[in-house]
Design an enzyme around this catalytic site. Structure first.
Site, PDB file in Angstrom:
ATOM      1  N   CYS A 236      42.000  -5.329 100.514  1.00 35.32           N
ATOM      2  CA  CYS A 236      41.014  -6.396 100.665  1.00 35.32           C
ATOM      3  C   CYS A 236      41.406  -7.681  99.933  1.00 35.32           C
ATOM      4  CB  CYS A 236      39.653  -5.908 100.180  1.00 35.32           C
ATOM      5  SG  CYS A 236      39.213  -4.304 100.893  1.00 35.32           S
ATOM      6  N   HIS A 376      33.820 -11.904  95.389  1.00 29.38           N
ATOM      7  CA  HIS A 376      34.231 -10.768  96.221  1.00 29.38           C
ATOM      8  C   HIS A 376      32.986  -9.966  96.614  1.00 29.38           C
ATOM      9  CE1 HIS A 376      36.885  -7.841  97.942  1.00 29.38           C
ATOM     10  NE2 HIS A 376      36.500  -6.886  97.119  1.00 29.38           N
ATOM     11  N   GLU A 387      33.115  -7.504  88.464  1.00 22.83           N
ATOM     12  CA  GLU A 387      33.475  -8.890  88.764  1.00 22.83           C
ATOM     13  C   GLU A 387      32.654  -9.866  87.931  1.00 22.83           C
ATOM     14  OE1 GLU A 387      33.971 -11.916  92.596  1.00 22.83           O
ATOM     15  OE2 GLU A 387      32.905 -10.025  92.854  1.00 22.83           O
ATOM     16  N   LYS A 407      29.718 -11.653 102.089  1.00 25.05           N
ATOM     17  CA  LYS A 407      29.675 -10.325 102.699  1.00 25.05           C
ATOM     18  C   LYS A 407      28.251  -9.815 102.916  1.00 25.05           C
ATOM     19  CE  LYS A 407      34.147  -8.947 100.750  1.00 25.05           C
ATOM     20  NZ  LYS A 407      34.403 -10.133  99.899  1.00 25.05           N
ATOM     21  N   HIS A 412      32.157  -6.611 105.057  1.00 26.66           N
ATOM     22  CA  HIS A 412      33.431  -6.723 104.357  1.00 26.66           C
ATOM     23  C   HIS A 412      34.572  -6.622 105.369  1.00 26.66           C
ATOM     24  CE1 HIS A 412      36.577  -6.521 101.584  1.00 26.66           C
ATOM     25  NE2 HIS A 412      36.234  -5.487 100.842  1.00 26.66           N
ATOM     26  N   PHE A 471      41.606  -2.175  97.060  1.00 30.36           N
ATOM     27  CA  PHE A 471      41.960  -0.828  96.628  1.00 30.36           C
ATOM     28  C   PHE A 471      43.393  -0.837  96.097  1.00 30.36           C
ATOM     29  CE2 PHE A 471      39.003   2.042  99.417  1.00 30.36           C
ATOM     30  CZ  PHE A 471      37.913   1.564  98.724  1.00 30.36           C
TER      31      PHE A 471
END
Length: 485
Positions: A236, A376, A387, A407, A412, A471
């Site tokens: 991502c 994010h 975050e 998002k 996402h 990830f």
């Protein structure tokens, strides 16, 4: 360049009972227990990483170095193109975001009736007419269809249509479009053909339309662009990694123009099933429009989406010479790694905070100049707070900062997320309006930054940053600002 200071962080092993605050531990992306932490310690997941002494960069000094002035090294944005759940017209896309409209719907691209998650940010009524010929269109995975349409729309937006390109040195124009998963539908269909009918029934396009570099390759083949060309695949974080690398090609003099971004099409049986197995997705099947809720105390996972977001990045010198319309300026960026766990972020946020700090140094700005963050903010239990904690480490005073989560409305987009969100960030800079973070009902107490809850806000962006994390612990941050001659 400004001077920076360093501080030592000692990451201590988890203790079951100590004085201090509590911190959630996670299995996959879900909370499983609460442990106590000392004020100076951070939790490291057992067996995921060996904790030791880590040298962490502190925030840059208040007085930032002078911004880049060399027009050969200044990087500007001259075109944007996207494919999204709200269509491919950028103004319409951003207006939908400003309205706080949810683009999440029930999946009908495959039979998801027996799945525990039956909704997504699925793209509907997509048309490639005028961008891809019919024969190729039928063969291509949606991942590459989205890339070709977004890429060509970005080139058109930059006044770099085919006729104009024919007059230019195309060895000085490169393409860097990444994907987290590549042609997942083509890959899944190939495996199914192998298992059910044997290897002779595998499509000859199985390999070329599955591999992740094909977005950059096909866009170059279609347009004749012969400059630097490859792909980056960091889950991502892919699109922001691509922007960062593309800008550095321009700064080094490898290219005058780079077409960069991300593309993804994982709303497939395999894609959705795989993320269900990771326990990463929200399961609000009866209330899917409210499923993606960044920073809300009742969030239960992210909503999978798809699409493509691509920018035309160009040296200021080249853009001025050809009379290009300059939309915004790319100031800098950075990439780091958590070195912690396959899916969980570092609880202490060190990988993210150091990425933001390095991004600001690369952009030659101080934290005080930043007043907008496109976060994010996936709506996962672990990621959202990690975050925010990292942001608060870098920006000691967040009173002037506004932060939102795209998002919450479109889901996402995985490898495409950073590309689409870069466009949202640039539109915020251009319009002076920030889209809301929808589905904000009960904000986490730790989130003390203005998240633009539920309703758009007018806000003049001085400097905006866009965060993307993937990830594997991949972190990427890019920094944009209004273009000033």
């Amino acid at each position: 360049m400004s001077s920076i200071t360093y501080s030592n962080l000692i990451l201590k092993k988890r203790e079951s009972r100590v004085n201090g605050g509590s911190h959630l531990q996670y299995n996959g992306l879900r909370a499983i227990e609460t442990v106590k932490l000392t004020a100076n310690s951070a939790s490291c997941k057992p067996k995921a990483v060996k904790c030791g002494r880590i040298r962490a960069m502190a925030s840059p000094a208040v007085s930032a170095p002078k911004r880049e002035t060399d027009p050969k090294k200044r990087v500007v944005i001259t075109g944007m193109g996207l494919v999204s759940v709200f269509g491919s017209d950028i103004d319409n896309f951003y207006n939908k975001l400003l309205e706080g409209q949810s683009g999440i719907s029930l999946i009908d691209s495959f039979d998801a009736s027996n799945y525990s998650v039956r909704f997504a940010g699925q793209i509907r009524d997509f048309s490639s007419e005028g961008y891809i010929d019919g024969k190729n269109d039928r063969r291509l995975d949606n991942c590459w269809r989205y890339c070709l349409v977004a890429g060509k729309r970005a080139l058109d937006d930059a006044n770099l249509g085919q006729q104009v390109l024919e007059t230019m040195d195309k060895t000085r124009i490169g393409v860097l479009v990444g994907s987290g998963m590549g042609g997942l539908k083509v890959f899944s269909d190939g495996v199914e053909a192998l298992l059910q009918r044997g290897y002779k029934k595998i499509s000859p396009f199985f390999i070329p339309y599955s591999i992740t570099n094909m977005g950059s390759a096909l866009l170059a083949i279609e347009t004749g662009l012969m400059g630097p060309n490859y792909s980056i695949s960091t889950a991502c974080a892919t699109a922001n990694h691509s922007f960062f690398a593309a800008a550095n090609h321009i700064r080094r003099g490898d290219a005058d123009i780079m077409v960069a971004g991300g593309t993804e099409a994982c709303v497939t049986a395999t894609g959705v099933g795989g993320f269900i197995a990771c326990r990463a997705l929200s399961q609000r099947n009866e209330d899917y429009g409210k499923a993606s809720r960044p920073w809300d105390t009742n969030r239960d996972g992210f909503v999978i989406g798809e699409g493509s977001g691509i920018l035309v990045m160009e040296s200021l010198e080249h853009a001025l010479k050809r009379g290009a319309n300059i939309i915004a300026e790319y100031l800098g960026g950075a990439v780091t790694c958590d070195a912690h766990h396959m899916t969980d972020p570092r609880p202490d946020g060190l990988g993210v905070s150091s990425c933001i700090t390095k991004g600001l140094l690369d952009a030659r700005i101080s934290p005080e100049e930043v007043n907008y963050i496109n976060a994010h903010a996936t709506s996962t239990l672990a990621g959202d707070l990690a975050e925010v904690n990292a942001i608060k480490k870098v920006f000691k005073d967040t009173s002037e900062i506004k932060m939102n989560g795209t998002k919450s409305m479109i889901g996402h987009g995985l490898g495409a997320a950073g590309g689409i969100e870069a466009i949202a960030t640039i539109k915020a800079i251009k319009t002076g309006w920030l889209h809301p973070t929808i589905n904000q009902y009960e904000l986490e107490p730790q989130v003390t930054i203005d998240t633009v809850p539920n309703v758009k806000k007018q806000h003049e962006v001085n400097v905006g940053i866009s965060n993307s994390f993937g990830f594997g612990g991949h972190n990427s941050v890019v920094v944009f600002a209004p273009y000033k001659p």
